[in-house]
Design a protein around this motif. Structure first.
Motif, PDB file in Angstrom:
ATOM      1  N   GLU A 136     -86.906 -72.923 -22.199  1.00 13.33           N
ATOM      2  CA  GLU A 136     -87.947 -71.964 -21.826  1.00 13.33           C
ATOM      3  C   GLU A 136     -89.143 -72.718 -21.221  1.00 13.33           C
ATOM      4  O   GLU A 136     -89.721 -72.299 -20.217  1.00 13.33           O
ATOM      5  CB  GLU A 136     -88.371 -71.168 -23.061  1.00 13.33           C
ATOM      6  CG  GLU A 136     -89.228 -69.956 -22.714  1.00 13.33           C
ATOM      7  CD  GLU A 136     -89.860 -69.312 -23.943  1.00 13.33           C
ATOM      8  OE1 GLU A 136     -89.428 -69.604 -25.083  1.00 13.33           O
ATOM      9  OE2 GLU A 136     -90.812 -68.537 -23.753  1.00 13.33           O
ATOM     10  N   LEU A 137     -89.495 -73.865 -21.836  1.00 13.47           N
ATOM     11  CA  LEU A 137     -90.574 -74.683 -21.274  1.00 13.47           C
ATOM     12  C   LEU A 137     -90.215 -75.131 -19.863  1.00 13.47           C
ATOM     13  O   LEU A 137     -91.058 -75.089 -18.947  1.00 13.47           O
ATOM     14  CB  LEU A 137     -90.836 -75.903 -22.173  1.00 13.47           C
ATOM     15  CG  LEU A 137     -91.841 -76.931 -21.618  1.00 13.47           C
ATOM     16  CD1 LEU A 137     -93.227 -76.307 -21.432  1.00 13.47           C
ATOM     17  CD2 LEU A 137     -91.937 -78.150 -22.541  1.00 13.47           C
ATOM     18  N   ASP A 138     -88.974 -75.540 -19.679  1.00 11.40           N
ATOM     19  CA  ASP A 138     -88.517 -76.001 -18.360  1.00 11.40           C
ATOM     20  C   ASP A 138     -88.730 -74.909 -17.304  1.00 11.40           C
ATOM     21  O   ASP A 138     -89.256 -75.174 -16.215  1.00 11.40           O
ATOM     22  CB  ASP A 138     -87.032 -76.374 -18.460  1.00 11.40           C
ATOM     23  CG  ASP A 138     -86.611 -77.348 -17.365  1.00 11.40           C
ATOM     24  OD1 ASP A 138     -87.489 -78.036 -16.791  1.00 11.40           O
ATOM     25  OD2 ASP A 138     -85.407 -77.410 -17.080  1.00 11.40           O
ATOM     26  N   GLU A 139     -88.364 -73.688 -17.659  1.00  9.55           N
ATOM     27  CA  GLU A 139     -88.536 -72.574 -16.709  1.00  9.55           C
ATOM     28  C   GLU A 139     -90.010 -72.321 -16.400  1.00  9.55           C
ATOM     29  O   GLU A 139     -90.384 -72.049 -15.259  1.00  9.55           O
ATOM     30  CB  GLU A 139     -87.917 -71.289 -17.278  1.00  9.55           C
ATOM     31  CG  GLU A 139     -86.398 -71.291 -17.225  1.00  9.55           C
ATOM     32  CD  GLU A 139     -85.789 -70.173 -18.068  1.00  9.55           C
ATOM     33  OE1 GLU A 139     -86.481 -69.157 -18.314  1.00  9.55           O
ATOM     34  OE2 GLU A 139     -84.629 -70.336 -18.492  1.00  9.55           O
ATOM     35  N   VAL A 140     -90.824 -72.397 -17.439  1.00 11.06           N
ATOM     36  CA  VAL A 140     -92.258 -72.160 -17.231  1.00 11.06           C
ATOM     37  C   VAL A 140     -92.856 -73.267 -16.352  1.00 11.06           C
ATOM     38  O   VAL A 140     -93.698 -73.000 -15.483  1.00 11.06           O
ATOM     39  CB  VAL A 140     -92.987 -72.043 -18.590  1.00 11.06           C
ATOM     40  CG1 VAL A 140     -94.495 -72.139 -18.409  1.00 11.06           C
ATOM     41  CG2 VAL A 140     -92.614 -70.726 -19.259  1.00 11.06           C
ATOM     42  N   LEU A 141     -92.394 -74.501 -16.546  1.00  7.78           N
ATOM     43  CA  LEU A 141     -92.912 -75.588 -15.695  1.00  7.78           C
ATOM     44  C   LEU A 141     -92.400 -75.438 -14.262  1.00  7.78           C
ATOM     45  O   LEU A 141     -93.117 -75.798 -13.310  1.00  7.78           O
ATOM     46  CB  LEU A 141     -92.554 -76.953 -16.298  1.00  7.78           C
ATOM     47  CG  LEU A 141     -93.249 -77.259 -17.638  1.00  7.78           C
ATOM     48  CD1 LEU A 141     -92.860 -78.650 -18.143  1.00  7.78           C
ATOM     49  CD2 LEU A 141     -94.775 -77.163 -17.531  1.00  7.78           C
ATOM     50  N   ASP A 142     -91.194 -74.911 -14.093  1.00 10.34           N
ATOM     51  CA  ASP A 142     -90.737 -74.566 -12.733  1.00 10.34           C
ATOM     52  C   ASP A 142     -91.720 -73.576 -12.091  1.00 10.34           C
ATOM     53  O   ASP A 142     -92.082 -73.706 -10.926  1.00 10.34           O
ATOM     54  CB  ASP A 142     -89.331 -73.920 -12.770  1.00 10.34           C
ATOM     55  CG  ASP A 142     -88.218 -74.946 -12.958  1.00 10.34           C
ATOM     56  OD1 ASP A 142     -88.461 -76.153 -12.692  1.00 10.34           O
ATOM     57  OD2 ASP A 142     -87.123 -74.543 -13.384  1.00 10.34           O
ATOM     58  N   VAL A 168     -88.702 -82.764 -21.273  1.00 10.76           N
ATOM     59  CA  VAL A 168     -88.670 -81.709 -20.246  1.00 10.76           C
ATOM     60  C   VAL A 168     -89.835 -81.877 -19.275  1.00 10.76           C
ATOM     61  O   VAL A 168     -89.663 -81.823 -18.051  1.00 10.76           O
ATOM     62  CB  VAL A 168     -88.713 -80.313 -20.911  1.00 10.76           C
ATOM     63  CG1 VAL A 168     -89.008 -79.230 -19.875  1.00 10.76           C
ATOM     64  CG2 VAL A 168     -87.402 -80.031 -21.635  1.00 10.76           C
ATOM     65  N   ALA A 169     -91.020 -82.103 -19.824  1.00 13.66           N
ATOM     66  CA  ALA A 169     -92.215 -82.161 -18.975  1.00 13.66           C
ATOM     67  C   ALA A 169     -92.137 -83.304 -17.975  1.00 13.66           C
ATOM     68  O   ALA A 169     -92.578 -83.173 -16.827  1.00 13.66           O
ATOM     69  CB  ALA A 169     -93.465 -82.292 -19.851  1.00 13.66           C
TER      70      ALA A 169
END
Lengths: 368, 368
Positions: free
Chosen positions: B47-53, B131-132
């Motif tokens: 979910e973090l990955d998608e938000v950073l996208d 992820v970041a």
């Protein structure tokens, strides 16, 4: 370092120095600030009168002020003996037990026991005002907010402005509504009676709340030119410093037996204070010592209301003081004591503040 | 408003905005500051990955950062179920009783219960870092001080500087010794995890302690250009703001059900926060509500250590949240919320900060 307040009061720098020492107060005034002599220790108005005579003779004609401790609401009044009856046995027993556990001896039998500080009493604070107004004072500050209206009127009739400490914006507005001329915004960091709002938040809040009606002085956390510049950036018209002057050479002239206190301040960090009601009954920030730690333990009683708590602890303070032990000092002090690295003359501190202020403004120039 | 840090990070203004909302973080970066996205709410790294996208697509190529919550010492680890066994019955009973007394209903049966926040766990925080670092982030900040050395090394290998929050000068020095690049000096006024030293005292203390080794950002009590100028006067290279961004229009884009929280912030004064361990187990400043007041009563249990306390209270927070009642919000917030008077776009706040900063410097010019 100059604001409109300098012209109003005839001072060179908007640096206000609160101190119980006439030697420190006079040195602050001579160095271009406004020395403000704390009156609460004078139970006898005649003693205050003599000390103000000394101030008149030792300030080179520079302005100075006085600080009184006068609650807006008139508290329990009475003689020291009457009041003493109101102190519960549990509290007396706790004090005795604690002093015993800390190894604090009784005072020698021939010691004249100093009275509890009656300066907290309304009648005594009023006598301070009356005595002070016979001298060429330029400010009366009240550590507990607005004094009663007739006291403000009395000061104004003598052409003397009145300052009041405030720890919340709503209190500051009330003080100005009551006729107070300057507000001292006292942040959480400050020594002595203080509230819960940090200077960074409190100061602009009070400046905005009182607007053009009264200049605001910043109290709490000021000990360098950078901090003075921060205070003026936040909207203050000047800075009000207390704790920092305790570590001066001049302080020892008034209070020669304060070397242990000064040792404690020099070695303390900014974490070595505690905000507690054990000194007067109202929340005040003190140097953290074995004495304050004892009152923080679960078996300690709740502090008494003003003025009883001070009457309870003053004899204990006298005994603690006589130990000359930095671990057993009882002293109001702000978080700024972490910056104190030695005992210096007042003039050196003043020069450093002003120079630091100018350097800070020069540094800020580069951020445009 | 410009410091060397602007060149280091490629930002226009040294204004750092911590926020759990990607919409707010992106808006801060687009407006010339550095948006720093709080990761603790992401239990699922994907979910973090998608938000950073989303951040990458919505920041116009401007720099942004992330904020993790990683204790330097590895705490109790385990699955949520393991940890739940460590929560005493007394605590569960107190939470249930309190919610009942506050009239907070159960969640509807078809509600998918949100998990306790596992972002406090070391393993989850590590997944956030991994992820970041796949995204073009310009900063990793750690809310709990230095991350472990290998995490710092990992960030540096990607050319990403690391910032660590500090509430004491000695902690700041330790962070820099550990390889941290920037220190965030978090004063007593601040929301979330915070210490006892006010910004006015803490900031120059940390600046002096770390010297030229690391730039220092000021956190706690910043919500206006005057406060930003004060922070830079005290020696900060930039300001770090959190609470102030909660009252933005963009925040609602990420958290559409936060209107009650925003109502609570708008009406709160600077006195309406409390520093307590009830949110995470470590002292953190929260908005004062009926919920925090219940935990302050004599019958309340002592909060549990991290991460148990958060696991205990998260289901309660979910129920409190569903009430849409400003009196029952559970939200970290600093004393600066007293300055919040309405809900505004991020760009308006940024413009006001920069303009206020310039006006403050112009005002200070007149004090020379």
């Amino acid at each position: 370092m100059r604001t409109a307040l300098c012209d109003t009061l005839g001072i060179q720098y908007p640096i206000f120095g609160f101190t119980p020492s006439q030697h420190v107060a006079a040195a602050i005034s001579r160095a271009g600030g406004l020395g403000v002599l704390g009156c609460v220790r004078f139970n006898d108005p005649e003693e205050l009168d003599e000390v103000l005579d000394w101030m008149d003779a030792n300030t080179d004609g520079k302005p100075y002020g006085v600080d009184i401790v006068m609650p807006a609401k008139i508290p329990t009044e009475g003689t020291q003996v009457d009041l003493a009856k109101l102190i519960p046995d549990e509290h007396r027993a706790f004090v005795e037990r604690t002093l015993h556990e800390l190894g604090v001896p009784e005072l020698p039998e021939d010691t004249e026991e100093r009275a509890g500080v009656l300066g907290w009493l309304h009648s005594v604070a009023r006598s301070h005002v009356e005595v002070a107004l016979k001298h060429p004072i330029k400010l009366i500050a009240n550590a507990l907010g607005s004094p009663p209206k007739d006291v403000i009127d009395q000061a104004h009739a003598h052409g003397v402005p009145v300052a009041a400490l405030a720890g919340k914006a709503e209190h500051a507005v009330r003080h100005v509504d009551n006729g107070v001329d300057f507000v001292v915004a006292q942040g959480y960091e400050a020594g002595g009676h203080t509230g819960e709002i940090g200077s960074m938040v409190l100061l602009p809040e009070i400046v905005d709340a009182v607007g053009d009606r009264a200049p605001v002085l910043a109290a709490g956390g000021i000990g360098s030119g950078r901090q003075a510049a921060a205070a003026l950036a936040l909207g203050a018209s000047g800075v009000w410093m207390g704790s920092y002057w305790l570590a001066t050479e001049e302080y020892l002239n008034t209070m020669p037996a304060s070397a242990a206190m000064q040792t404690a301040l020099v070695r303390a960090s900014s974490s070595d204070t505690v905000r507690t009601r054990i000194y007067t009954g109202k929340p005040a920030r003190l140097l953290r010592t074995k004495w304050t730690e004892a009152w923080a333990k679960p078996d300690a009683p709740q502090p008494l209301p003003m003025p009883l708590q001070n009457l309870l602890v003053t004899p204990a303070h006298n005994r603690l003081h006589e130990t000359n032990d930095p671990d057993l000092v009882s002293m109001p002090a702000g978080q700024i004591i972490g910056r104190i690295k030695g005992i210096r003359p007042v003039a050196e501190i003043m020069a450093e503040l002003v120079e630091g202020y100018e350097q800070t403004l020069a540094r800020l120039d580069k951020t445009r």
